[in-house]
Design a protein around this motif. Structure first.
Motif, PDB file in Angstrom:
ATOM      1  N   MET A 201       0.851  -1.194   0.000  1.00 29.86           N
ATOM      2  CA  MET A 201       0.000   0.000   0.000  1.00 29.86           C
ATOM      3  C   MET A 201       0.881   1.235   0.000  1.00 29.86           C
ATOM      4  SD  MET A 201      -3.111  -0.762   2.699  1.00 29.86           S
ATOM      5  CE  MET A 201      -4.420  -1.948   2.348  1.00 29.86           C
ATOM      6  N   LEU A 202       0.643   2.127  -0.964  1.00 26.22           N
ATOM      7  CA  LEU A 202       1.364   3.391  -1.066  1.00 26.22           C
ATOM      8  C   LEU A 202       0.366   4.517  -1.317  1.00 26.22           C
ATOM      9  CD1 LEU A 202       4.397   2.338  -3.319  1.00 26.22           C
ATOM     10  CD2 LEU A 202       4.535   3.075  -0.928  1.00 26.22           C
ATOM     11  N   GLU A 203       0.796   5.742  -1.037  1.00 27.77           N
ATOM     12  CA  GLU A 203      -0.069   6.905  -1.223  1.00 27.77           C
ATOM     13  C   GLU A 203       0.653   8.022  -1.957  1.00 27.77           C
ATOM     14  OE1 GLU A 203      -1.657   8.403   2.420  1.00 27.77           O
ATOM     15  OE2 GLU A 203      -2.492   6.471   3.053  1.00 27.77           O
ATOM     16  N   LEU A 204      -0.109   8.730  -2.762  1.00 28.25           N
ATOM     17  CA  LEU A 204       0.220  10.046  -3.281  1.00 28.25           C
ATOM     18  C   LEU A 204      -0.894  10.977  -2.808  1.00 28.25           C
ATOM     19  CD1 LEU A 204       1.148   9.002  -6.933  1.00 28.25           C
ATOM     20  CD2 LEU A 204       2.745   9.916  -5.239  1.00 28.25           C
ATOM     21  N   PRO A 205      -0.770  12.283  -2.963  1.00 32.05           N
ATOM     22  CA  PRO A 205      -1.877  13.157  -2.553  1.00 32.05           C
ATOM     23  C   PRO A 205      -3.202  12.744  -3.196  1.00 32.05           C
ATOM     24  CG  PRO A 205       0.072  14.473  -2.969  1.00 32.05           C
ATOM     25  CD  PRO A 205       0.407  13.069  -3.396  1.00 32.05           C
ATOM     26  N   ASN A 206      -4.137  12.323  -2.361  1.00 36.83           N
ATOM     27  CA  ASN A 206      -5.473  11.909  -2.786  1.00 36.83           C
ATOM     28  C   ASN A 206      -5.477  10.719  -3.751  1.00 36.83           C
ATOM     29  OD1 ASN A 206      -6.811  13.795  -1.205  1.00 36.83           O
ATOM     30  ND2 ASN A 206      -6.753  15.350  -2.801  1.00 36.83           N
ATOM     31  N   GLN A 207      -4.390   9.933  -3.735  1.00 43.51           N
ATOM     32  CA  GLN A 207      -4.314   8.704  -4.513  1.00 43.51           C
ATOM     33  C   GLN A 207      -3.861   7.583  -3.569  1.00 43.51           C
ATOM     34  OE1 GLN A 207      -4.765   8.146  -7.912  1.00 43.51           O
ATOM     35  NE2 GLN A 207      -4.053   9.926  -9.042  1.00 43.51           N
TER      36      GLN A 207
ATOM     37  N   ASP B  22       5.496  -5.754  -6.317  1.00 52.04           N
ATOM     38  CA  ASP B  22       6.227  -4.483  -6.386  1.00 52.04           C
ATOM     39  C   ASP B  22       5.730  -3.561  -7.497  1.00 52.04           C
ATOM     40  OD1 ASP B  22       7.264  -5.753  -8.626  1.00 52.04           O
ATOM     41  OD2 ASP B  22       9.315  -5.905  -7.845  1.00 52.04           O
ATOM     42  N   GLN B  23       4.662  -3.965  -8.208  1.00 56.28           N
ATOM     43  CA  GLN B  23       4.037  -3.033  -9.149  1.00 56.28           C
ATOM     44  C   GLN B  23       3.344  -1.880  -8.421  1.00 56.28           C
ATOM     45  OE1 GLN B  23       2.822  -6.125  -8.639  1.00 56.28           O
ATOM     46  NE2 GLN B  23       0.610  -6.161  -8.775  1.00 56.28           N
ATOM     47  N   THR B  24       3.143  -1.992  -7.110  1.00 58.72           N
ATOM     48  CA  THR B  24       2.637  -0.836  -6.355  1.00 58.72           C
ATOM     49  C   THR B  24       3.583   0.342  -6.531  1.00 58.72           C
ATOM     50  OG1 THR B  24       2.189  -2.519  -4.654  1.00 58.72           O
ATOM     51  CG2 THR B  24       1.466  -0.270  -4.192  1.00 58.72           C
ATOM     52  N   ARG B  25       4.871   0.075  -6.417  1.00 59.55           N
ATOM     53  CA  ARG B  25       5.884   1.120  -6.588  1.00 59.55           C
ATOM     54  C   ARG B  25       5.929   1.590  -8.044  1.00 59.55           C
ATOM     55  NH1 ARG B  25       7.703   5.228  -4.365  1.00 59.55           N
ATOM     56  NH2 ARG B  25       7.751   4.009  -2.430  1.00 59.55           N
ATOM     57  N   THR B  26       5.805   0.665  -9.003  1.00 62.92           N
ATOM     58  CA  THR B  26       5.780   1.046 -10.414  1.00 62.92           C
ATOM     59  C   THR B  26       4.637   2.007 -10.692  1.00 62.92           C
ATOM     60  OG1 THR B  26       6.679  -1.120 -11.027  1.00 62.92           O
ATOM     61  CG2 THR B  26       5.654   0.170 -12.773  1.00 62.92           C
ATOM     62  N   LEU B  27       3.449   1.695 -10.172  1.00 63.49           N
ATOM     63  CA  LEU B  27       2.285   2.550 -10.374  1.00 63.49           C
ATOM     64  C   LEU B  27       2.467   3.892  -9.681  1.00 63.49           C
ATOM     65  CD1 LEU B  27      -0.571   3.083 -11.380  1.00 63.49           C
ATOM     66  CD2 LEU B  27      -1.441   1.848  -9.379  1.00 63.49           C
ATOM     67  N   CYS B  28       2.947   3.868  -8.453  1.00 64.74           N
ATOM     68  CA  CYS B  28       3.135   5.106  -7.696  1.00 64.74           C
ATOM     69  C   CYS B  28       4.096   6.049  -8.412  1.00 64.74           C
ATOM     70  CB  CYS B  28       3.652   4.770  -6.296  1.00 64.74           C
ATOM     71  SG  CYS B  28       3.765   6.180  -5.172  1.00 64.74           S
ATOM     72  N   ASP B  29       5.222   5.528  -8.843  1.00 60.39           N
ATOM     73  CA  ASP B  29       6.214   6.359  -9.531  1.00 60.39           C
ATOM     74  C   ASP B  29       5.682   6.843 -10.877  1.00 60.39           C
ATOM     75  OD1 ASP B  29       7.902   5.935  -7.415  1.00 60.39           O
ATOM     76  OD2 ASP B  29       9.191   4.495  -8.445  1.00 60.39           O
TER      77      ASP B  29
END
Length: 242
Positions: free
Chosen positions: A82-88, A95-102
């Motif tokens: 689980m990762l977050e960006l502002p309002n995302q 590890d595709q969580t990190r791929t998507l986040c970046d």
């Protein structure tokens, strides 16, 4: 049958009555409609898969070895879930969580970000990569779900499925799991996103799914509660090995 009845029935048939749905995620609204929730769980059959637990750093949920001395292959079992960006708010089974986040941070769409990833290379199972996104940046909330899985004719290729369902009613979530059930090889998830229940609080949702998952194969479970406007979030979790 109402949506809530379908969700409860699916929980019983696909989770509680299923020894191995594998890893799973759900995104939906709390039963009282006051919050969003994201659910993520991991299961394991092999010693390497079972040697895991969730850890939390702020609101970032990661997997880590329970006993580092017994790790056989960390490549597919250790990642940020689980990762977050502002309002995302992002959740996935690898590890595709990190791929998507970046990718999102760089201005890409979810489809563009995930286009560089494929199903997991764990033949003969070819475990799907399942990913969920709760996007609260616009005037209305958007849920995005993705599953990357082996092509039926040639598993060296990946079929890419993206879903953007209508915002759910209170108490309802949309879910994906990696498998349909147990087997050798494991049968890949092959239906549309599931309707599944969401309780009023993350603690209640955690209990609901923990009690439904197979006692032998369940490993860890986490629920993130998110304000409707994305202004805050918190995570509750449970590990089998403590």
């Amino acid at each position: 049958m109402s949506a809530s009845e379908i969700a409860s029935s699916t929980l019983q048939s696909h989770v509680a009555g299923n020894p191995y749905p594998g890893r799973g995620l759900v995104i939906g609204k709390s039963a009282d409609g006051s919050k969003w929730q994201q659910v993520y769980w991991i299961m394991g059959r092999s010693p390497n898969s079972r040697n895991r637990q969730f850890s939390l750093d702020g609101t970032t949920l990661s997997t880590e070895p329970y006993d580092p001395s017994k790790v056989e292959d960390p490549s597919l079992i250790i990642y940020e879930a689980m990762l977050e960006l502002p309002n995302q708010f992002l959740v996935s089974n690898g590890d595709q969580t990190r791929t998507l986040c970046d990718g999102l941070a760089a201005g890409k769409t979810a489809k563009e970000a995930l286009s560089v990833r494929d199903r997991e290379p764990d033949a003969p199972n070819y475990t799907p990569r399942i990913t969920g996104q709760l996007d609260l940046t616009g005037d209305s909330a958007e849920i995005g779900l993705s599953i990357l899985k082996a092509n039926k004719i040639d598993p060296t290729y990946s079929d890419r499925h993206y879903y953007y369902p209508q915002e759910p009613a209170a108490g309802i979530g949309y879910g994906l799991t990696t498998y349909m059930g147990d087997g050798n090889p494991l049968p890949t998830f092959n239906v549309d996103p599931l309707l599944l229940p969401i309780a009023a609080t993350p603690e209640e949702t955690l209990d609901l799914y923990w009690n439904a998952l197979d006692e032998d194969n369940r490993i860890s479970l986490a629920v993130k509660e998110i304000a409707l406007d994305g202004s805050s979030s918190r995570v509750v979790l449970r590990n089998k090995y403590v």
